[in-house]
Design a protein around this motif. Sequence first.
Motif, PDB file in Angstrom:
ATOM      1  N   PRO A 110      32.625  38.909  50.336  1.00  0.00           N
ATOM      2  CA  PRO A 110      33.403  39.558  49.267  1.00  0.00           C
ATOM      3  C   PRO A 110      32.562  39.996  48.060  1.00  0.00           C
ATOM      4  O   PRO A 110      33.126  40.343  47.018  1.00  0.00           O
ATOM      5  CB  PRO A 110      34.360  38.448  48.862  1.00  0.00           C
ATOM      6  N   VAL A 111      31.224  39.969  48.194  1.00  0.00           N
ATOM      7  CA  VAL A 111      30.371  40.225  47.022  1.00  0.00           C
ATOM      8  C   VAL A 111      30.519  41.654  46.516  1.00  0.00           C
ATOM      9  O   VAL A 111      30.748  41.887  45.318  1.00  0.00           O
ATOM     10  CB  VAL A 111      28.895  39.918  47.357  1.00  0.00           C
ATOM     11  N   PHE A 112      30.398  42.647  47.432  1.00  0.00           N
ATOM     12  CA  PHE A 112      30.459  44.050  46.985  1.00  0.00           C
ATOM     13  C   PHE A 112      31.788  44.391  46.325  1.00  0.00           C
ATOM     14  O   PHE A 112      31.806  44.932  45.210  1.00  0.00           O
ATOM     15  CB  PHE A 112      30.154  44.988  48.154  1.00  0.00           C
ATOM     16  N   PRO A 113      32.929  44.107  46.961  1.00  0.00           N
ATOM     17  CA  PRO A 113      34.189  44.435  46.270  1.00  0.00           C
ATOM     18  C   PRO A 113      34.393  43.634  44.992  1.00  0.00           C
ATOM     19  O   PRO A 113      35.012  44.126  44.042  1.00  0.00           O
ATOM     20  CB  PRO A 113      35.273  44.124  47.313  1.00  0.00           C
ATOM     21  N   ALA A 114      33.844  42.422  44.920  1.00  0.00           N
ATOM     22  CA  ALA A 114      33.973  41.628  43.694  1.00  0.00           C
ATOM     23  C   ALA A 114      33.160  42.244  42.565  1.00  0.00           C
ATOM     24  O   ALA A 114      33.608  42.292  41.407  1.00  0.00           O
ATOM     25  CB  ALA A 114      33.516  40.192  43.948  1.00  0.00           C
ATOM     26  N   ILE A 115      31.957  42.746  42.870  1.00  0.00           N
ATOM     27  CA  ILE A 115      31.153  43.419  41.853  1.00  0.00           C
ATOM     28  C   ILE A 115      31.875  44.674  41.360  1.00  0.00           C
ATOM     29  O   ILE A 115      31.955  44.943  40.152  1.00  0.00           O
ATOM     30  CB  ILE A 115      29.757  43.786  42.405  1.00  0.00           C
ATOM     31  N   ALA A 116      32.416  45.457  42.312  1.00  0.00           N
ATOM     32  CA  ALA A 116      33.135  46.675  41.939  1.00  0.00           C
ATOM     33  C   ALA A 116      34.347  46.350  41.069  1.00  0.00           C
ATOM     34  O   ALA A 116      34.600  47.014  40.050  1.00  0.00           O
ATOM     35  CB  ALA A 116      33.568  47.428  43.192  1.00  0.00           C
ATOM     36  N   LEU A 117      35.098  45.323  41.447  1.00  0.00           N
ATOM     37  CA  LEU A 117      36.284  44.929  40.684  1.00  0.00           C
ATOM     38  C   LEU A 117      35.903  44.418  39.300  1.00  0.00           C
ATOM     39  O   LEU A 117      36.507  44.808  38.286  1.00  0.00           O
ATOM     40  CB  LEU A 117      37.055  43.851  41.454  1.00  0.00           C
ATOM     41  N   GLY A 118      34.886  43.563  39.233  1.00  0.00           N
ATOM     42  CA  GLY A 118      34.489  42.988  37.956  1.00  0.00           C
ATOM     43  C   GLY A 118      33.955  44.025  36.984  1.00  0.00           C
ATOM     44  O   GLY A 118      34.309  44.020  35.793  1.00  0.00           O
ATOM     45  N   THR A 119      33.107  44.936  37.463  1.00  0.00           N
ATOM     46  CA  THR A 119      32.559  45.964  36.573  1.00  0.00           C
ATOM     47  C   THR A 119      33.635  46.953  36.143  1.00  0.00           C
ATOM     48  O   THR A 119      33.616  47.443  35.008  1.00  0.00           O
ATOM     49  CB  THR A 119      31.399  46.710  37.241  1.00  0.00           C
ATOM     50  N   ALA A 120      34.595  47.244  37.024  1.00  0.00           N
ATOM     51  CA  ALA A 120      35.696  48.140  36.644  1.00  0.00           C
ATOM     52  C   ALA A 120      36.560  47.499  35.557  1.00  0.00           C
ATOM     53  O   ALA A 120      36.992  48.166  34.607  1.00  0.00           O
ATOM     54  CB  ALA A 120      36.537  48.490  37.862  1.00  0.00           C
ATOM     55  N   LEU A 121      36.826  46.195  35.687  1.00  0.00           N
ATOM     56  CA  LEU A 121      37.594  45.496  34.654  1.00  0.00           C
ATOM     57  C   LEU A 121      36.846  45.490  33.314  1.00  0.00           C
ATOM     58  O   LEU A 121      37.437  45.723  32.260  1.00  0.00           O
ATOM     59  CB  LEU A 121      37.876  44.057  35.094  1.00  0.00           C
TER      60      LEU A 121
END
Length: 473
Positions: free
Chosen positions: A401-412
């Motif tokens: 889940p690292v890539f989608p978590a990075i995308a989600l966190g940076t978008a937030l």
Amino acid sequence: MSNPSKTVLNRSLTGLHLWGIAVGLVISGEYFGWSYGWAAAGTLGFLVTTVLIALMYTTFIFSFTELTTAIPHAGGPFAYSYRAFGPLGGFLAGLATLVEFVFAPPAIALAIGSYLNVQFPGLDPKLAAVGAYVVFMGLNIAGVTIAATFELFITLLAIIELLVFMGVVSPGFSWANFVANGWAGSETFSSASLSGIFAAMPFAIWFFLAIEGAAMAAEETRNPSRTVPIAYIAGILTLVVLAFGTMVMAGGVGDWSTLANVNDPLPQAMKIVVGADSGWLHMLVFIGLFGLIASFHGIIMGYSRQIFALARAGFLPPAFAVLNPTTKTPVKAILAGGVVGIAAIFSDELIQIGGQPLTANIVTMSAFGALVMYILSMAALFKLRQSEPGLARPFAAPFYPVFPAIALGTALLALVTMIYFNAVVFGLFCALFVLGAVFYHFTGSLRDSAESDSLLAGTSFDAANLEARTLAD
């Protein structure tokens, strides 16, 4: 049986077409809009911002491709959130996507007008922008294959032109010019530099904004399970290289602060190196229009498919889901987005906020829509991994889940900082959602009467079955 002229899009696009759409949707971001980030953060500060946003987009696209290949639907993010969170989730993602895709074209159209005004000073940029809407809405109405082939052609020209720009200005490039006062107008990093890095986020997003719109062509693409991943990955890599190359080369040719608040930074940067009467400059103005046209044309295709998909599912009036029986294009959806965009072009008093230029505020509004959609899409990916582990996923997000978590966190992070620095524009963004919520509340009958859609309902109808059905149609 439903009327095929109303609901079935024509599956005729190749992987090369889709790459052209993915890059073409975005490539105008290399031509204008991003330089406002220098005004906020300086060249070095904005470089940091762009690295952060490039990380967000790269991880997002690798994750988003999982959704696109598993659910190849014209609604794109609307369909993914609907499948994960139900009608309300689909509505929120669909409305955010509409804000992104309907507000981006008027900014690009104004840039087209500004580029033409360089060559023809007597031409009103706003009238030129309206003319661009008329021409390219017409081309989109003519048919998806014609539109996508044109998109591919002008995207290739736009890429070549950016490479030519970098080559022509390279003799005048100096790293000392690029770093001079590069931290928000200062030679040294400070708290103001950090503030500028965050304030510049919407303009770094503009470098990559709308690449996800290619997902809305997945329903019209041959063999999406194979072609979508190749097109998306090649597209984001192409754009990352062009974004950094364009920004660094433009910033090193002279006093970058003179380019920080203009709609045509590349011609102005080239003028510093070759002079106002150079044939290279005139070539850039004329051929550089192809970059703007590629994105403008592609985003019209994107917003029309989003409006079409929302109407087909009962979230907008059903008239927008009717396809032209000959061209198989959603004519009313194309025209509806154009009406909103043209109104935005002439809404200076409403959109000029905080002393920023009209284009800067439109870019910010579009970025708000994009970030909300990115957050909902990544949340949908996590939710579907749990609720539908058996869903056919021709392309699985790498390093999950690292890539989608990075995308989600940076978008937030980007959303929170943008709200802080653009509170009034965010208020207008929220007002659009309130209006949408009122419409949603009083139009339940539209959704009740909409035809069933297996991809939205989450039945066993998978991507391979959709492709077989559409080819048979």
